[in-house]
Write a protein that holds these residues in place. Structure first.
Motif, PDB file in Angstrom:
ATOM      1  N   THR A   6       0.818  -1.216   0.000  1.00 43.87           N
ATOM      2  CA  THR A   6       0.000   0.000   0.000  1.00 43.87           C
ATOM      3  C   THR A   6       0.850   1.264   0.000  1.00 43.87           C
ATOM      4  OG1 THR A   6      -0.299  -0.223   2.393  1.00 43.87           O
ATOM      5  CG2 THR A   6      -2.094  -0.970   0.999  1.00 43.87           C
ATOM      6  N   ARG A   7       2.030   1.217   0.606  1.00 38.94           N
ATOM      7  CA  ARG A   7       2.919   2.386   0.549  1.00 38.94           C
ATOM      8  C   ARG A   7       3.315   2.651  -0.899  1.00 38.94           C
ATOM      9  NH1 ARG A   7       7.207  -0.037   4.635  1.00 38.94           N
ATOM     10  NH2 ARG A   7       6.747  -1.737   3.195  1.00 38.94           N
ATOM     11  N   ALA A   8       3.628   1.590  -1.621  1.00 38.11           N
ATOM     12  CA  ALA A   8       3.985   1.708  -3.029  1.00 38.11           C
ATOM     13  C   ALA A   8       2.778   2.164  -3.845  1.00 38.11           C
ATOM     14  CB  ALA A   8       4.509   0.376  -3.548  1.00 38.11           C
ATOM     15  N   ALA A   9       1.597   1.678  -3.506  1.00 31.31           N
ATOM     16  CA  ALA A   9       0.389   2.067  -4.238  1.00 31.31           C
ATOM     17  C   ALA A   9       0.136   3.560  -4.133  1.00 31.31           C
ATOM     18  CB  ALA A   9      -0.810   1.282  -3.717  1.00 31.31           C
ATOM     19  N   ASN A  10       0.398   4.134  -2.957  1.00 28.93           N
ATOM     20  CA  ASN A  10       0.249   5.582  -2.794  1.00 28.93           C
ATOM     21  C   ASN A  10       1.222   6.337  -3.695  1.00 28.93           C
ATOM     22  OD1 ASN A  10      -1.881   6.110  -0.880  1.00 28.93           O
ATOM     23  ND2 ASN A  10      -0.610   5.121   0.659  1.00 28.93           N
ATOM     24  N   ILE A  11       2.462   5.884  -3.759  1.00 30.25           N
ATOM     25  CA  ILE A  11       3.461   6.516  -4.633  1.00 30.25           C
ATOM     26  C   ILE A  11       3.073   6.319  -6.095  1.00 30.25           C
ATOM     27  CG2 ILE A  11       5.860   6.423  -5.425  1.00 30.25           C
ATOM     28  CD1 ILE A  11       6.596   5.689  -2.506  1.00 30.25           C
ATOM     29  N   LEU A  12       2.624   5.125  -6.427  1.00 32.76           N
ATOM     30  CA  LEU A  12       2.212   4.830  -7.795  1.00 32.76           C
ATOM     31  C   LEU A  12       1.077   5.761  -8.223  1.00 32.76           C
ATOM     32  CD1 LEU A  12       2.434   3.045 -10.315  1.00 32.76           C
ATOM     33  CD2 LEU A  12       0.998   1.377  -9.150  1.00 32.76           C
ATOM     34  N   LYS A  13       0.098   5.939  -7.342  1.00 35.85           N
ATOM     35  CA  LYS A  13      -1.025   6.831  -7.651  1.00 35.85           C
ATOM     36  C   LYS A  13      -0.527   8.254  -7.884  1.00 35.85           C
ATOM     37  CE  LYS A  13      -5.647   8.219  -6.339  1.00 35.85           C
ATOM     38  NZ  LYS A  13      -6.358   7.673  -7.500  1.00 35.85           N
ATOM     39  N   GLN A  14       0.328   8.759  -7.006  1.00 32.68           N
ATOM     40  CA  GLN A  14       0.858  10.115  -7.164  1.00 32.68           C
ATOM     41  C   GLN A  14       1.651  10.251  -8.460  1.00 32.68           C
ATOM     42  OE1 GLN A  14       3.126  11.051  -3.643  1.00 32.68           O
ATOM     43  NE2 GLN A  14       1.423  10.520  -2.309  1.00 32.68           N
ATOM     44  N   THR A  15       2.430   9.235  -8.783  1.00 31.19           N
ATOM     45  CA  THR A  15       3.234   9.270  -9.997  1.00 31.19           C
ATOM     46  C   THR A  15       2.343   9.277 -11.235  1.00 31.19           C
ATOM     47  OG1 THR A  15       5.031   8.107  -8.876  1.00 31.19           O
ATOM     48  CG2 THR A  15       5.069   8.097 -11.281  1.00 31.19           C
ATOM     49  N   MET A  16       1.324   8.449 -11.243  1.00 28.33           N
ATOM     50  CA  MET A  16       0.416   8.415 -12.388  1.00 28.33           C
ATOM     51  C   MET A  16      -0.321   9.746 -12.540  1.00 28.33           C
ATOM     52  SD  MET A  16       0.574   5.466 -14.034  1.00 28.33           S
ATOM     53  CE  MET A  16       2.279   5.801 -13.977  1.00 28.33           C
TER      54      MET A  16
END
Length: 119
Positions: A45-55
């Motif tokens: 989920t930490r990565a998912a938050n970064i992934l969302k921000q990056t997208m």
């Protein structure tokens, strides 16, 4: 008005050339015409938050579970919604991130290479 179905890079190029776009112009724009919906399973989920921000920073989207924002669950599935061009711009940023995003970036890069193969 006519809806144009574009399933691959060749379809995109043909649709552009049919309206008079040059071959070079189509080559430049084809990755912007290829929308992808990619489901990633079991993302930290930490990565998912970064992934969302990056997208989002690329004008794309990443749909995540409600438990992602407050880290209420350790993992989530992610639905990445982006063009090939947006993914290409996001990959270098993802490669710099922790929590499995380097591997996600590698998988996305490999996927894009497959989508664009033969074009």
């Amino acid at each position: 008005m006519q809806i144009v179905q574009i399933n691959n890079a060749n379809d995109a190029a043909k649709a552009m050339q049919a309206i008079g776009v040059t071959s070079r112009g189509a080559e430049i724009m084809v990755e912007k015409a290829l929308f992808q919906a990619i489901r990633l399973e079991g993302v930290d989920t930490r990565a998912a938050n970064i992934l969302k921000q990056t997208m989002l920073s690329q004008g794309a989207e990443a749909a995540v579970s409600a438990a992602t924002i407050n880290l209420a669950a350790p993992y989530t599935d992610v639905l990445v919604l982006a063009t090939v061009a947006q993914l290409r711009r996001a990959i270098p940023r993802l490669k710099e991130q922790p929590w499995g995003l380097k591997a996600v970036a590698g998988d996305l890069e490999e996927y894009i290479d497959g989508v664009m193969a033969g074009f």
